[in-house]
Design a protein around this motif. Structure first.
Motif, short mmCIF file in Angstrom:
data_model
loop_
_atom_site.label_atom_id
_atom_site.label_comp_id
_atom_site.label_asym_id
_atom_site.label_seq_id
_atom_site.Cartn_x
_atom_site.Cartn_y
_atom_site.Cartn_z
N UNK A 1 0.83 -1.21 0.00
CA UNK A 1 0.00 0.00 0.00
C UNK A 1 0.86 1.27 0.00
N UNK A 2 1.98 1.25 0.74
CA UNK A 2 2.82 2.45 0.88
C UNK A 2 3.20 3.10 -0.45
N UNK A 3 3.67 2.33 -1.46
CA UNK A 3 4.04 2.99 -2.71
C UNK A 3 2.87 3.72 -3.37
N UNK A 4 1.67 3.14 -3.25
CA UNK A 4 0.49 3.78 -3.86
C UNK A 4 0.19 5.10 -3.17
N UNK A 5 0.40 5.16 -1.84
CA UNK A 5 0.16 6.41 -1.13
C UNK A 5 1.15 7.48 -1.56
N UNK A 6 2.41 7.04 -1.79
CA UNK A 6 3.43 8.00 -2.21
C UNK A 6 3.12 8.56 -3.59
N UNK A 7 2.50 7.72 -4.45
CA UNK A 7 2.16 8.18 -5.80
C UNK A 7 0.97 9.12 -5.81
N UNK A 8 0.18 9.08 -4.71
CA UNK A 8 -1.07 9.83 -4.70
C UNK A 8 -0.83 11.32 -4.59
N UNK A 9 -1.70 12.09 -5.21
CA UNK A 9 -1.61 13.54 -5.11
C UNK A 9 -2.11 13.97 -3.71
N UNK A 10 -1.22 14.56 -2.86
CA UNK A 10 -1.63 14.89 -1.49
C UNK A 10 -2.72 15.96 -1.45
N UNK A 11 -2.82 16.75 -2.53
CA UNK A 11 -3.81 17.84 -2.53
C UNK A 11 -5.25 17.33 -2.56
N UNK A 12 -5.43 16.11 -3.09
CA UNK A 12 -6.78 15.57 -3.20
C UNK A 12 -7.45 15.49 -1.83
N UNK A 13 -6.71 14.95 -0.86
CA UNK A 13 -7.25 14.79 0.49
C UNK A 13 -7.51 16.17 1.11
N UNK A 14 -6.53 17.08 0.94
CA UNK A 14 -6.68 18.43 1.48
C UNK A 14 -7.91 19.12 0.88
N UNK A 15 -8.06 18.94 -0.44
CA UNK A 15 -9.19 19.56 -1.13
C UNK A 15 -10.51 19.07 -0.55
N UNK A 16 -10.60 17.76 -0.32
CA UNK A 16 -11.82 17.18 0.24
C UNK A 16 -12.12 17.82 1.59
N UNK A 17 -11.05 17.99 2.43
CA UNK A 17 -11.25 18.59 3.75
C UNK A 17 -11.70 20.04 3.62
N UNK A 18 -11.04 20.79 2.70
CA UNK A 18 -11.38 22.20 2.51
C UNK A 18 -12.82 22.37 2.07
N UNK A 19 -13.30 21.38 1.30
CA UNK A 19 -14.68 21.46 0.82
C UNK A 19 -15.67 20.98 1.87
N UNK A 20 -15.15 20.76 3.09
CA UNK A 20 -16.04 20.46 4.20
C UNK A 20 -16.27 18.98 4.44
N UNK A 21 -15.43 18.14 3.86
CA UNK A 21 -15.59 16.70 4.06
C UNK A 21 -15.04 16.31 5.43
N UNK A 22 -15.74 15.45 6.11
CA UNK A 22 -15.25 14.93 7.39
C UNK A 22 -14.02 14.06 7.13
N UNK A 23 -12.95 14.11 7.98
CA UNK A 23 -11.73 13.33 7.70
C UNK A 23 -12.00 11.85 7.45
N UNK A 24 -12.91 11.25 8.23
CA UNK A 24 -13.18 9.82 8.05
C UNK A 24 -13.80 9.58 6.68
N UNK A 25 -14.68 10.49 6.26
CA UNK A 25 -15.33 10.34 4.97
C UNK A 25 -14.32 10.57 3.84
N UNK A 26 -13.40 11.53 4.06
CA UNK A 26 -12.36 11.81 3.06
C UNK A 26 -11.47 10.58 2.88
N UNK A 27 -11.20 9.90 3.98
CA UNK A 27 -10.41 8.67 3.92
C UNK A 27 -11.10 7.65 3.04
N UNK A 28 -12.40 7.49 3.32
CA UNK A 28 -13.18 6.46 2.65
C UNK A 28 -13.44 6.80 1.19
N UNK A 29 -13.71 8.10 0.95
CA UNK A 29 -14.12 8.52 -0.40
C UNK A 29 -12.93 8.88 -1.30
N UNK A 30 -11.83 9.36 -0.70
CA UNK A 30 -10.73 9.85 -1.52
C UNK A 30 -9.51 8.93 -1.48
#
Lengths: 271, 263
Positions: free
Chosen positions: B153-182
């Motif tokens: 799993x680790x290499x896939x996380x490193x390849x991921x764009x970190x902004x996606x998760x941040x964007x979800x949070x900025x748009x008001x997504x709950x962290x647990x939901x951002x984990x699940x959805x993003x």
């Protein structure tokens, strides 16, 4: 909740089921059956009988590693050369047996080596004498090489494959003989792969227990067999732990020594 | 002249590789062939039969071991996939120092010889007076399976764009939901590969199972105890089936990820 906390269950599990159990080995190694502190277990295994078993294990593991290197290095080198268009398939074919359970592979070897087995039947039909193979060091050694050879081929192949081929061509253009190309160019560049191959063959070879038992019907007794007996048959876990501890320390020391050859740990190991 | 010596060299290389492959495959092929041999003796081929396979499926002991093997592998895979995935996500968000410490702990089961891992777990279970059986085997399997999931799993996380998760949070997504959805959908291929690897390792394990279970035996343990009594054709049948299953699983992993991952 901070995201890093997601790793907490993982951390707890790993500490509980890998670090703590190793501390138990340490604890049992320094206690007697009643739980009192003692160094008698170490005194006991310092005797010649135990030394001989350890010596046999180290010797067989050494020859196994040497044979794997002698067979595996050219194999990896040929596979990495540009001579075979189907090299990728060949690599997979060499690695597949690695994923067959080692008991099954050893079982297959038993079938060949038995007194009434395939090799002896073949010899007889050719009008030759049968050979007693089960119980000899040779049989155990062949069984070990059979099991561990892919572990040598893989890391050496990985390193050789990454090597810049133009370096070899440059050496050839500058007039180096093929032997000189191998000894002065290929070999030095492949050291990291060789180091990780040696580690990956030597470690399971020196700790093996089922292979020797199956291919020698108990005639060849190695450290792994001894640990198995202390834990399963004799129920003396203290001496068993002491032997495990000594073996673990020996392995850590030898890996440490090997790492000196390849300090950056750039070897194409499995992990 | 140079061309001819090159061709001779290629022929010799090919011969060497053929010999190595013969060495690796003849024992396996002989064993598979003998699983269809009518005679108990390994000396002669007396005709094709499926009797050993029938006998295999009629044996209560072997069916019980099959049940143990699959139960252990399924439970260990599910738990280690959850633990390993969450572990990787957490470590990805951690400071480097702390993450390195955890990574070193994760390497431990891979660098300790299996026999030492096995006896160390056995000692701990005996010390806390847990009876050695299916459940201790499952706990041990989770311990050696989880790092495979983590490292897939680790290499896939490193390849991921970190902004996606941040964007979800900025748009008001709950962290647990951002984990699940993003995050989870992005790293899904790594999770599946890790789970398949864990399942295969679990099916294939002998040494650690042998030391951590008394009452319940898995298939590899049956092979070992049968081997101590001598060679039996039903074991050839069992070996053939186990080989085919593990091979099939690895082909799936391999198709997903290319050659590096079957290593």
């Amino acid at each position: 909740m901070k995201r890093s906390w997601y790793a907490a269950p993982y951390g707890v599990w790993m500490v509980l089921f890998t670090v703590v159990p190793l501390l138990f080995v340490l604890y049992y190694a320094f206690t007697d059956q009643s739980g009192a502190f003692t160094v008698n277990n170490f005194v006991k295994i310092a005797s010649p009988m135990y030394g001989l078993v350890l010596w046999d294990s180290l010797r067989l593991a050494f020859f196994c590693t040497l044979l794997c290197l002698l067979i595996g290095y050219p194999t990896a080198y040929f596979l990495a050369s540009r001579d075979f268009s189907n090299a990728q398939t060949l690599v997979v074919l060499i690695l597949v047996p690695m994923w067959m359970n080692f008991l099954l592979r050893t079982y297959a070897m038993m079938t060949l080596f038995e007194n009434n087995g395939v090799i002896n039947t073949l010899l007889e039909s050719l009008g030759l004498e049968r050979i007693q193979m089960i119980g000899t060091e040779g049989a155990v050694l062949v069984g070990m090489v059979y099991n561990f050879l892919p572990f040598m081929v893989l890391p050496v192949y990985t390193v050789l494959k990454k090597m810049d081929y133009s370096v070899i061509e440059a050496a050839e253009d500058l007039g180096a003989s093929p032997i000189r190309v191998v000894s002065r160019v290929v070999l030095p560049m492949s050291i990291p792969g060789v180091v990780s191959g040696i580690t990956m063959v030597f470690m399971p070879a020196v700790t093996t227990f089922a292979i020797s038992r199956m291919l020698s019907s108990g005639m060849i007794y190695l450290v792994g067999d001894m640990i198995e007996d202390y834990f399963i048959a004799m129920n003396n876990r203290n001496v068993g732990s002491t032997i495990s501890l000594v073996m673990l320390v020996l392995i850590i020391l030898s890996i440490g020594l090997l790492r000196k050859v390849d300090p950056d740990n750039t070897g194409g190991g499995l992990w | 002249m140079k061309v001819r010596s090159h061709r001779a060299g290629k022929l010799l290389k090919g011969l060497w590789l053929a010999l190595v492959l013969a060495f690796l495959y003849i024992p396996i092929i002989v064993m598979i062939a003998l699983s269809f041999n009518a005679s108990v003796s390994r000396a002669a081929w007396t005709g094709f039969t499926l009797d050993w396979y029938v006998k295999l499926f009629k044996s209560k002991q072997i069916m019980a071991a099959l049940n143990v093997t699959i139960t252990v592998a399924v439970i260990a895979t599910v738990v280690s996939t959850v633990l390993g995935t969450l572990g990787a996500i957490g470590m990805h968000a951690m400071s480097t120092g702390m993450a390195n410490l955890l990574i070193n702990v994760s390497y431990l089961p891979m660098t300790t010889p299996d026999i030492v891992t096995g006896v160390s777990l056995m000692l701990m279970f005996i010390f806390v007076k847990v009876p050695l059986g299916k459940w201790t085997m499952i706990m041990a399997h989770i311990a050696f399976d989880t790092p495979y999931v983590l490292f897939s799993v680790m290499p896939k996380l490193r390849q991921m764009n970190p902004n996606l998760y941040e964007a979800a949070l900025d748009l008001g997504c709950h962290p647990a939901k951002a984990l699940y959805k993003v995050i989870i959908p992005e790293i899904m291929p790594g999770i599946v590969t890790g789970a398949l690897l864990a399942f295969t390792m679990s099916l294939d394990d002998f040494v650690i199972s042998y030391f951590t279970s008394n009452t319940d035996q898995n298939l590899a343990m049956i092979v070992y105890s049968a081997a101590r009594r001598g060679v039996e054709p039903t074991m050839y049948a069992l070996s053939t089936l186990m080989f085919i299953v593990v091979l099939g699983l690895l082909l799936i992993v391999n198709r997903r990820n290319g050659l590096e991952d079957i290593a």
